[in-house]
Design an enzyme around this catalytic site. Structure first.
Site, PDB file in Angstrom:
ATOM      1  N   PRO A   2       0.832  -1.218   0.000  1.00  0.00           N
ATOM      2  CA  PRO A   2       0.000   0.000   0.000  1.00  0.00           C
ATOM      3  C   PRO A   2       0.860   1.260   0.000  1.00  0.00           C
ATOM      4  O   PRO A   2       1.819   1.358   0.763  1.00  0.00           O
ATOM      5  CB  PRO A   2      -0.782  -0.105   1.307  1.00  0.00           C
ATOM      6  CG  PRO A   2      -0.659  -1.526   1.749  1.00  0.00           C
ATOM      7  CD  PRO A   2       0.625  -2.032   1.188  1.00  0.00           C
ATOM      8  N   GLU A   3       0.537   2.184  -0.892  1.00  0.00           N
ATOM      9  CA  GLU A   3       1.216   3.480  -0.942  1.00  0.00           C
ATOM     10  C   GLU A   3       0.208   4.554  -0.521  1.00  0.00           C
ATOM     11  O   GLU A   3      -0.886   4.222  -0.076  1.00  0.00           O
ATOM     12  CB  GLU A   3       1.762   3.720  -2.356  1.00  0.00           C
ATOM     13  CG  GLU A   3       2.706   2.601  -2.808  1.00  0.00           C
ATOM     14  CD  GLU A   3       3.278   2.826  -4.214  1.00  0.00           C
ATOM     15  OE1 GLU A   3       3.359   3.977  -4.652  1.00  0.00           O
ATOM     16  OE2 GLU A   3       3.627   1.821  -4.870  1.00  0.00           O
TER      17      GLU A   3
END
Ligand SMILES: [Zn+2]
Length: 298
Positions: A2-3
């Protein structure tokens, strides 16, 4: 992994679930989640805390409590939160569960187990984050000039510099590749060589790539899920990431694959040349020995 867009999507959905609620019962099943602290001790400390707000900084989720403490959650590779009003189904990858004072549950799931929960005392959060993360790319304070100041002393490839969370908070392998394609900058270019026009394009490209990701609730490649169990849809909109051999949306050239700083990297060899044409000309003339340059000008 996840960014920023994925973590922001989680925050948007979990904030109304948590805000104003009290942690009634907390179970932490995996010691790695809270290392070096004892899971039972951290769980006991969290019980009774009431949530004031859920915020985000870079890829960190921040659960702020009314007491002034904060729980800092990093999802790392495969962490996710799941909310349920009606009991949780069995899940071998569940690492923690928080029962809220309205009877609903928030579960933390993590297949690879790299995620972390860190409980910070009042006053500890800001210094902790200041040491770890740079500017927020969607913040009004983040400008092309500030980005330039972060890059100008870096000899590393621009992609590697952008992956460093102290340069900019929240970018990872996906959104750096997407931003560089939008800015038409080759990922291997030395960070310090990015000129003012390119900086403006890069600044715009970073924001546009992140905003596109948020608008589609992030990208689900494997494990990422929203707290309601749904998947994101940004993966269908990638311009370069994971698209090796497919035609560039802008020019039709097949997307190429390389490695930068150990990370697989996708780019368009035509739109993102290693040296832009105007720079190439300036570079070759300045690298000629003085004598030959004089001769050629006669
Ligand atoms: Zn192209």
């Amino acid at each position: 992994m996840p960014e920023l867009p994925e973590v922001e999507t989680v925050r948007t959905q979990i904030a109304p679930v948590l805000e104003g609620r009290r942690f009634e019962r907390v179970e932490i099943h995996d010691p790695r989640l809270v290392r070096p602290h004892e899971p039972a001790e951290v769980a006991a400390e969290l019980e009774g805390e009431r949530v004031e707000a859920v915020e985000r900084r870079g890829k960190y989720l921040i659960v702020r409590f009314e007491s002034g403490r904060a729980l800092l959650i990093h999802l790392r590779m495969t962490g996710s939160l799941r909310h349920s009003d009606s009991g949780l189904v069995d899940d071998p990858h569940r690492r923690a569960v928080v029962r809220l004072d309205n009877g609903s549950d928030v579960a933390y799931r993590d297949v690879r187990r790299f995620g972390t929960w860190l409980l910070l005392e009042p006053g500890e959060l800001e210094p902790y984050l200041a040491a770890k993360v740079g500017d927020e790319p969607l913040d009004a304070l983040f400008t092309a000039a500030r980005l330039g100041a972060r890059l100008e002393s870096r000899r590393a490839p621009v992609k590697a510099a952008l992956l460093d969370q102290r340069t900019l908070a929240g970018l990872g392998n996906i959104y750096v590749d997407e931003a560089l394609w939008r800015a038409r900058i080759n990922p291997l270019r030395p960070a310090a060589s990015i000129d003012r026009n390119e900086l403006r394009r890069l600044h715009r490209g970073i924001r546009a790539a992140l905003e596109a990701g948020i608008a589609r609730q992030g990208s689900t490649l494997r494990d990422y899920r929203l707290p309601n169990g749904e998947a994101g849809s940004m993966q269908a909109e990638f311009k370069v990431y994971g698209r090796g051999g497919e035609p560039c949306d802008r020019c039709g050239t097949p997307i190429a694959r390389t490695r930068v700083g150990g990370r697989t990297t996708w780019f368009c060899p035509h739109c993102q040349p290693e040296w832009p044409a105007e720079r190439q000309a300036a570079r070759s003339s300045s690298s000629l020995p003085a004598r030959s340059r004089r001769r050629s000008s006669v």
